[in-house]
Design an enzyme around this catalytic site. Structure first.
Site, PDB file in Angstrom:
ATOM      1  N   THR A  30       5.281   6.428   6.174  1.00  0.00           N
ATOM      2  CA  THR A  30       5.602   7.315   5.277  1.00  0.00           C
ATOM      3  C   THR A  30       4.883   8.672   5.513  1.00  0.00           C
ATOM      4  OG1 THR A  30       5.264   5.768   3.510  1.00  0.00           O
ATOM      5  CG2 THR A  30       4.372   7.705   2.784  1.00  0.00           C
ATOM      6  N   SER A  61       7.715   1.064   8.490  1.00  0.00           N
ATOM      7  CA  SER A  61       6.959  -0.109   9.395  1.00  0.00           C
ATOM      8  C   SER A  61       7.331  -1.212   8.833  1.00  0.00           C
ATOM      9  CB  SER A  61       5.503   0.387   9.464  1.00  0.00           C
ATOM     10  OG  SER A  61       4.689   0.087   8.326  1.00  0.00           O
ATOM     11  N   THR A 104       2.179   2.298   6.632  1.00  0.00           N
ATOM     12  CA  THR A 104       0.992   1.307   6.226  1.00  0.00           C
ATOM     13  C   THR A 104       1.323   0.092   5.888  1.00  0.00           C
ATOM     14  OG1 THR A 104       1.496   1.741   3.901  1.00  0.00           O
ATOM     15  CG2 THR A 104      -0.029   3.463   4.865  1.00  0.00           C
ATOM     16  N   ASP A 105       2.611  -0.386   5.931  1.00  0.00           N
ATOM     17  CA  ASP A 105       2.860  -1.855   5.689  1.00  0.00           C
ATOM     18  C   ASP A 105       2.339  -2.606   6.665  1.00  0.00           C
ATOM     19  OD1 ASP A 105       3.738  -0.988   3.218  1.00  0.00           O
ATOM     20  OD2 ASP A 105       5.950  -1.046   3.992  1.00  0.00           O
TER      21      ASP A 105
END
Ligand code: ASP
Length: 349
Positions: free
Chosen positions: A16, A66, A99-100
């Protein structure tokens, strides 16, 4: 004589932080991994670099969301981290990431590379096109950490906090401050470019083990990048050993384990993580199938569904299967690496 460190490597993988929305200011509807990493350098980066006597060398290693992270990107990152550790001119590495799965990549790099130099992963919850994106500040903070002389090892920097790779987890799907290190808390805070260390960087902490690892183990010490490169090359050829999860829960039955024991010659299950309830207990229906799995050569580790603390072993507690302090996501990676190394003495149990 020690070489002068003049370079900061900036490796882009997408996420992101490099995302764009067609609708200006939309924080949720966007495509991750579209802005090239060199275009992410925030205002203020030059001032920071000048005062630290560093220049940025950027490389786009991947450009993805990700949630779709692949082992081949992990291997490329590990090789780049090893190269940076081997290059006396490199001060540290900053990696932009979604971030995932940032906690998985950070943990993999920490376990495989065990770098002494700082390897700082950062991310954003809002895309680059947001009205108030968090990516630029996170990246600036990550660069400040990577430039700090006291920094070392793999960390995740987000929302003004520096988290250890072994303890950080994404705990919220939307808010800006989406990460937590649970009971351990962050390693440091980044305040106006200055790092306030709450603990010693690279200090001893429980890794996958019930006991604690030493600072030397965590930060490399006698571990040479060539060991890591050998492991990565082995994983590139043979793959990461397959490790699956079994989550203990109401109504769970033996099939939950047995499904993994069916013959799959191309990629047999080599390890199982039992995600137990509470203090590492699990449903009685899983006991026999797990014993059969072990007898068949599958390595079984146990962790807990509880997110805020590790399993505590009492003197008369159930000591089977072996316990890890890691959360399920990291336990799976640690067990796979232990199997790949044919050695569970470092960070296993
Ligand atoms: N799905 C995005 C990713 O992980 C989420 C983010 O980066 O915040 O790449």
């Amino acid at each position: 004589m020690q070489a002068v460190q003049t370079k900061l490597w900036l490796l882009g993988t997408g996420g992101t932080i490099a995302g764009q929305s067609a609708v200006e200011g939309d924080n949720v509807g966007y495509t991750a991994g579209t802005v090239p990493v060199e275009a992410l350098l925030p205002k203020g980066a030059n001032r920071l670099l000048e005062s630290a006597g560093l220049e940025v060398v950027s490389r786009q290693l991947a450009q993805l969301d990700s949630k779709d992270m692949t082992y081949s990107v992990w291997f490329a990152l590990a090789e780049a981290v090893c190269a940076a550790c081997d290059d006396p001119a490199v001060r540290g590495v900053v990696i932009t990431h979604g971030t995932d799965t940032i906690e998985e990549t950070a943990f993999f790099l920490a376990e495989v590379c065990r770098p002494v130099k700082p390897v700082v992963l950062t991310c954003a919850m809002r895309p680059a096109t947001a009205a108030s994106p968090d990516g630029p500040q996170n990246l600036l903070d990550a660069m400040a950490v990577a430039s700090d002389e006291r920094a070392g090892g793999v960390v995740v920097v987000t929302a003004g906090a520096v988290h250890r790779a072994s303890s950080v987890s994404k705990v919220h799907p939307y808010r800006i401050d989406a990460f937590s290190s649970g009971e351990q808390g962050p390693l440091a805070m980044v305040e106006e470019g200055r790092i306030r260390w709450l603990h010693q960087s690279g200090e001893a902490q429980p890794s996958a083990s019930q006991g604690s690892t030493t600072s030397k183990e965590l930060r490399g010490g006698d571990h040479h990048p060539s060991d890591a490169l050998r492991l990565v090359s082995q994983l590139r050829t043979g793959g990461l050993p397959r490790v699956e999860w079994v989550v203990s829960r109401t109504g769970v039955g033996p099939r939950e384990v047995e499904q993994w024991l069916v013959d799959s010659p191309s990629e047999p299950v080599r390890g199982l993580i039992v995600v137990g309830t509470g203090n590492g207990t699990f449903h009685q229906s899983l006991v026999e199938p797990l014993k059969r799995a072990e007898a068949a050569g599958v390595l079984v580790w146990r962790t807990t569904r509880c997110t805020q603390g590790p399993i505590v072993l009492g003197s008369s507690g159930v000591d089977w299967p072996r316990v890890t302090h890691l959360d399920p996501v990291k336990a799976r990676i640690a067990l796979a690496l232990c199997i790949a190394r044919a050695d569970c003495s470092y960070s296993a149990v």
